[in-house]
Scaffold this motif. Structure first.
Motif, PDB file in Angstrom:
ATOM      1  N   ARG A  48     -22.935  -0.665 -13.993  1.00  0.00           N
ATOM      2  CA  ARG A  48     -22.085   0.251 -13.233  1.00  0.00           C
ATOM      3  C   ARG A  48     -22.881   1.216 -12.367  1.00  0.00           C
ATOM      4  N   SER A  49     -24.192   1.320 -12.593  1.00  0.00           N
ATOM      5  CA  SER A  49     -25.015   2.207 -11.762  1.00  0.00           C
ATOM      6  C   SER A  49     -25.382   1.575 -10.428  1.00  0.00           C
ATOM      7  N   LYS A  50     -25.091   0.260 -10.274  1.00  0.00           N
ATOM      8  CA  LYS A  50     -25.445  -0.443  -9.044  1.00  0.00           C
ATOM      9  C   LYS A  50     -24.192  -0.734  -8.232  1.00  0.00           C
ATOM     10  N   GLU A  51     -24.187  -0.251  -6.996  1.00  0.00           N
ATOM     11  CA  GLU A  51     -22.989  -0.310  -6.171  1.00  0.00           C
ATOM     12  C   GLU A  51     -22.562  -1.732  -5.830  1.00  0.00           C
ATOM     13  N   GLU A 110     -16.290  -8.137 -12.040  1.00  0.00           N
ATOM     14  CA  GLU A 110     -15.925  -9.532 -11.762  1.00  0.00           C
ATOM     15  C   GLU A 110     -17.027 -10.311 -11.062  1.00  0.00           C
ATOM     16  N   GLY A 111     -18.105  -9.653 -10.649  1.00  0.00           N
ATOM     17  CA  GLY A 111     -19.167 -10.353  -9.933  1.00  0.00           C
ATOM     18  C   GLY A 111     -20.001  -9.402  -9.097  1.00  0.00           C
ATOM     19  N   PHE A 112     -20.109  -9.710  -7.801  1.00  0.00           N
ATOM     20  CA  PHE A 112     -20.938  -8.921  -6.906  1.00  0.00           C
ATOM     21  C   PHE A 112     -20.202  -8.697  -5.589  1.00  0.00           C
ATOM     22  N   TRP A 149     -31.120  -7.464  -6.486  1.00  0.00           N
ATOM     23  CA  TRP A 149     -31.645  -6.821  -5.289  1.00  0.00           C
ATOM     24  C   TRP A 149     -32.711  -5.790  -5.662  1.00  0.00           C
ATOM     25  N   TRP A 150     -33.829  -5.852  -4.950  1.00  0.00           N
ATOM     26  CA  TRP A 150     -34.970  -4.952  -5.051  1.00  0.00           C
ATOM     27  C   TRP A 150     -35.823  -5.180  -6.303  1.00  0.00           C
ATOM     28  N   PRO A 189     -31.509  -7.273  -0.097  1.00  0.00           N
ATOM     29  CA  PRO A 189     -30.089  -7.452   0.228  1.00  0.00           C
ATOM     30  C   PRO A 189     -29.845  -8.284   1.481  1.00  0.00           C
ATOM     31  N   ALA A 190     -28.655  -8.839   1.541  1.00  0.00           N
ATOM     32  CA  ALA A 190     -28.094  -9.471   2.726  1.00  0.00           C
ATOM     33  C   ALA A 190     -26.589  -9.216   2.679  1.00  0.00           C
ATOM     34  N   ARG A 191     -25.941  -9.391   3.809  1.00  0.00           N
ATOM     35  CA  ARG A 191     -24.482  -9.223   3.872  1.00  0.00           C
ATOM     36  C   ARG A 191     -23.850 -10.608   3.926  1.00  0.00           C
TER      37      ARG A 191
END
Length: 328
Positions: A10-13, A18-20, A177-178, A192-194
């Protein structure tokens, strides 16, 4: 029971129960896929290249000469890039089959030659995967690589290792990510990527997507994977740069109302090159599969226009033949 994300933090936006998710807002309109397919059929898109498929292939394809031991990078078509640096050999999103599809008889077919097959590749140390779409993760190619190069390490996004486990493929590391991992003296960071992920109708965004930065003896290579434009991606240059060589997608961007949240167009690719602070970039993700409404020969033309407008040259953002190479 509904599926829940076993990696949820929950600390990662970008994590959800349900996933990412992307950090940017979703801009696809409801019913967009159905509308796009209808318009595509009505307008008979995509259209063939201006001079036809055969002439396009003659202009842009060649067999890949991957012999020798010199430092170099080869574009092997679509998002597959081979990079050799100081004895380390890395392969990105290997797709060397004839279709970007779960089926052998249907789905997007290759319009240009495969410049080399798995049997013709040099010894591969690392394979990086950006996400699980069929034009980036090809089961047959990955299995062939694992058989021929059993010591190769596969680096994959968070949530994708279970696919490799089910396929019986070992030497797999999955990263968020990172996060970073070291392989044979090189540091690989998942960035990251969009975009989004799915291989079936039931697993959308259950595994992550992104790009990779390789840092090997002071040489940094950024493989962007698939991405829409976001000014947030400039953080890659600030945190993982400077970038000596990048592989940035330029194709599968039309129509913009439907594709802009997942694929950059050539002008946005040039903007990413500048945002991230890349010294040199290679244009990828064009010229092989017709995944959107742009003609196969449109991305290189628009890239030339975007470079001229930005005051950059073809040496800054390079158009290679499929199978072509540059020295590093």
């Amino acid at each position: 029971m509904p599926w829940t994300n076993p990696y949820f933090d929950r600390s990662k936006e970008h994590h959800t129960p349900e996933g990412f998710r992307n950090l940017e807002p979703e801009i696809r309109p409801p019913g967009g896929l159905k509308r796009w397919r209808k318009e595509r059929k009505e307008q008979q898109l995509p259209r063939p290249p201006e001079a036809g498929y055969e002439a396009f292939a003659r202009r842009w394809c060649q067999a890949a000469d991957v012999s020798g031991n010199q430092d170099a990078a080869w574009w092997l078509g679509h998002a597959t890039v081979l990079v050799r640096h100081q004895g380390l050999t890395v392969l990105t999103d290997p797709v060397l089959g004839q279709r970007a599809s779960p089926l052998s008889f249907a789905g997007p077919a290759r319009r240009t030659m495969t410049p080399v097959d798995v049997a013709g590749l040099p010894a591969i140390d690392v394979v990086v995967i950006s996400h699980n779409h069929y034009d980036h993760l090809d089961s047959a190619t990955v299995h062939a690589l694992a058989r021929r190069f059993p010591q190769a390490v596969f680096l994959v996004p968070l949530g994708l290792k279970r696919w490799f486990d089910k396929a019986g493929i070992g030497n797999v590391r999955e990263l968020d990510w990172w996060a970073s991992t070291e392989v044979r003296g090189a540091m690989f960071t998942f960035v990251p990527a969009r975009h989004w992920s799915a291989r079936t109708l039931w697993d959308r965004n259950r595994s992550l997507w992104g790009g990779w930065v390789m840092d090997h003896q002071g040489f940094r290579f950024w493989f962007a994977g698939d991405t829409g434009y976001s000014d947030k991606l400039a953080e890659i240059g600030r945190r993982a740069g400077p970038i000596d060589l990048a592989a940035i997608p330029i194709g599968a961007y039309a129509p913009r109302w439907f594709m802009q949240g997942q694929h950059v167009d050539p002008a946005q690719a040039v903007q990413l090159h500048r945002d991230v602070g890349c010294k040199r970039s290679i244009a990828i993700h064009w010229g092989v599969f017709e995944l959107a409404d742009d003609q196969l020969d449109e991305p290189p033309r628009l890239l030339g226009e975007a470079l001229a407008e930005a005051g950059l040259t073809e040496d800054d953002f390079m158009l290679l033949n499929i199978g072509g190479r540059i020295a590093l």
